[in-house]
Enzyme design. Structure first.
Site, PDB file in Angstrom:
ATOM      1  N   ASP A  61       0.858  -1.186   0.000  1.00  0.00           N
ATOM      2  CA  ASP A  61       0.000   0.000   0.000  1.00  0.00           C
ATOM      3  C   ASP A  61       0.899   1.243   0.000  1.00  0.00           C
ATOM      4  OD1 ASP A  61      -2.770   0.756  -0.187  1.00  0.00           O
ATOM      5  OD2 ASP A  61      -2.682   1.479   1.866  1.00  0.00           O
ATOM      6  N   ASP A  62       0.884   2.042   1.050  1.00  0.00           N
ATOM      7  CA  ASP A  62       1.670   3.280   1.045  1.00  0.00           C
ATOM      8  C   ASP A  62       3.001   3.131   1.787  1.00  0.00           C
ATOM      9  OD1 ASP A  62      -0.569   4.930  -0.079  1.00  0.00           O
ATOM     10  OD2 ASP A  62      -1.514   4.355   1.816  1.00  0.00           O
ATOM     11  N   ASP A  87       1.540   6.223   6.034  1.00  0.00           N
ATOM     12  CA  ASP A  87       0.118   6.533   6.032  1.00  0.00           C
ATOM     13  C   ASP A  87      -0.258   7.210   7.345  1.00  0.00           C
ATOM     14  OD1 ASP A  87      -2.591   6.716   5.592  1.00  0.00           O
ATOM     15  OD2 ASP A  87      -2.772   4.690   4.753  1.00  0.00           O
ATOM     16  N   LYS A 107       1.359   9.480   2.468  1.00  0.00           N
ATOM     17  CA  LYS A 107      -0.079   9.765   2.444  1.00  0.00           C
ATOM     18  C   LYS A 107      -0.440  10.449   3.756  1.00  0.00           C
ATOM     19  CE  LYS A 107      -4.357   7.121   2.473  1.00  0.00           C
ATOM     20  NZ  LYS A 107      -4.824   5.722   2.397  1.00  0.00           N
TER      21      LYS A 107
HETATM   22 CA   LIG Z   1      -2.412   2.924   3.438  1.00  0.00          CA
HETATM   23 CA   LIG Z   2      -5.075   1.634   1.338  1.00  0.00          CA
END
Ligand SMILES: [Ca+2]
Ligand SMILES: [Ca+2]
Ligand SMILES: [Ca+2]
Length: 410
Positions: free
Chosen positions: A244-245, A248, A289
């Site tokens: 994913d990131d 976050d 993010k």
């Molecule tokens: Ca994430």
């Molecule tokens: Ca996500």
């Protein structure tokens, strides 16, 4: 800004010597986006503490916990005195259940309780016996004023390291191949009061990579999200090849704003693609993010590099706050290097570069001419960011990033 206890800082400095060696050995010149090589972040204090409890892979629960009769990690955690030290000998520890430092098992500001690799050795906490499940975290640091130093945590069924306590230092760790975010800071339980959300933790000189949940939507490298308190800091940290990131800082309306987070002198690259090439189209795949659900939080994001991530480099992600966004560099991220569509954030000294064509940056707020954002061509500052990227930790624990063999200082 969190102050580091001078004693701890000194230990960290000594730790760096061993670290630089392994970092040098790991040096190679990877192609952009290639598998990680800079895994030299595991080290340990150089001076051996007296009266430490010793833990080894073949230790027993009822053992004395001495160097010649080592115990288990769970037993050592239950026995260690506030301000004491637990040493983990090198080797792989096969765990099938979460190892928890419970609330109330605390050090103090002047004498942290230490859980560290024995000097020069590399303990690996391996949780591969766990299935993927939110209850199956690896190491849960729910106490306060601990210093976690020099361990690898891998293959947990959820987070590798979960930090639910406050005022901890997590240093020289690697979290990898876990089934949720590698290291996450969030509240311990759904009934934890807001004023007990984890605060003032410092994540230092650490690496998180190849964390992936099977849905490809949740596993970030580092996360301080949903329910974390104020004052958490990431410094000299590297997040790469997570599904994913990279980072976050997500917030959601059910739980409201988190505390402001500082991310500084850190690197996020290759996120959204695992080292083996796996991509999940459901992943967010950002480098950094920085929000969620239109909730304002005034984070500080400075001197970081976002390189070759699968979506944006730095994104407000609907955070309309007044973030401090200074001296960051975004390079060749798949969408925008900098994506801030609203808010009153202040941008100074940021640089955005591309090898090829790409999306223009968007920086709503206070951006002045000290920035060099991408609007169709590279500015003069981009010459420093050509060539292959590599990184290592210096002897003092600082992160060193090179492009084409030349050190860059964002
Ligand atoms: Ca994430
Ligand atoms: Ca996500
Ligand atoms: Ca989780």
């Amino acid at each position: 800004m969190q102050k580091i206890n001078p004693v701890i800082a000194c230990v960290g400095l000594l730790a760096g010597s061993a670290l630089a060696l392994s970092g040098t050995m790991a040096q190679a010149t990877p192609a952009p986006g290639a598998a990680p090589t800079g895994t030299g972040s595991v080290s340990a204090p150089a001076a051996v503490a007296a009266d430490a409890l010793y833990v080894a892979p073949d230790g027993g629960d009822d053992a004395a916990g001495t160097e010649s009769d080592p115990t288990t990690l769970a037993s050592a955690i239950s026995r260690v005195a506030s301000g004491g030290t637990i040493y983990l000998r090198g080797g792989t520890y096969a765990h099938s259940a979460t190892v928890t430092i419970p609330p109330g098992n605390d050090g103090t500001a002047s004498a942290r309780t230490t859980l560290a690799a024995y000097p020069g050795e590399k303990p690996v906490l391996n949780f591969s016996a766990m299935s993927e499940d939110p209850a199956n975290r690896g190491l849960a640091v729910n106490g306060a004023y601990w210093h976690i130093d020099g361990i690898v945590v891998e293959h947990a069924g959820d987070n590798g390291i979960f930090v639910g306590g406050s005022n901890n230092i997590v240093e020289h760790v690697v979290t990898r191949f876990n089934h949720d975010s590698g290291l996450q800071i969030s509240r311990i339980a759904s009934d934890t009061p807001d004023d007990e959300w984890p605060a003032n933790n410092l994540i230092l000189s650490s690496e998180s990579h190849d964390n992936a949940d099977s849905d490809g939507e949740d596993a970030d490298g580092f996360a301080s999200k949903l329910t974390s308190g104020p004052g958490n800091v990431f410094r000299y940290t590297v997040s790469h090849h997570n599904i994913d990131d990279g980072w976050d800082l997500y917030t959601k309306s059910e739980t409201g704003p988190i505390g402001p987070v500082t991310i500084e002198d850190s690197l996020s690259y290759g996120n959204g693609t695992l080292s083996d090439g796996t991509v999940n189209e459901d992943g967010d795949r950002n480098g950094f993010k920085l929000g969620g659900d239109d909730i304002e939080v005034d984070h500080v994001v400075r001197r970081n590099i976002a390189y070759d991530n699968g979506h944006h480099g730095f994104t407000y992600n609907s955070n309309p706050g007044s973030m401090t966004v200074s001296d960051n560099v975004g390079i060749d991220n798949a969408e925008r290097n900098f994506s801030f569509d609203k808010g009153t954030s202040v941008y100074r000294g940021n640089v955005s570069c591309r090898k090829d064509d790409g999306s223009n940056d968007k920086t709503v707020g206070d951006a002045d001419s000290s920035n060099q954002f991408w609007t169709g061509s590279n500015g003069s500052a981009c010459s420093a960011y050509s060539g292959a990227m590599d990184w290592s930790f210096a002897s003092d624990g600082k992160l060193v990033v090179t492009f084409g063999g030349n050190t860059v200082t964002p």
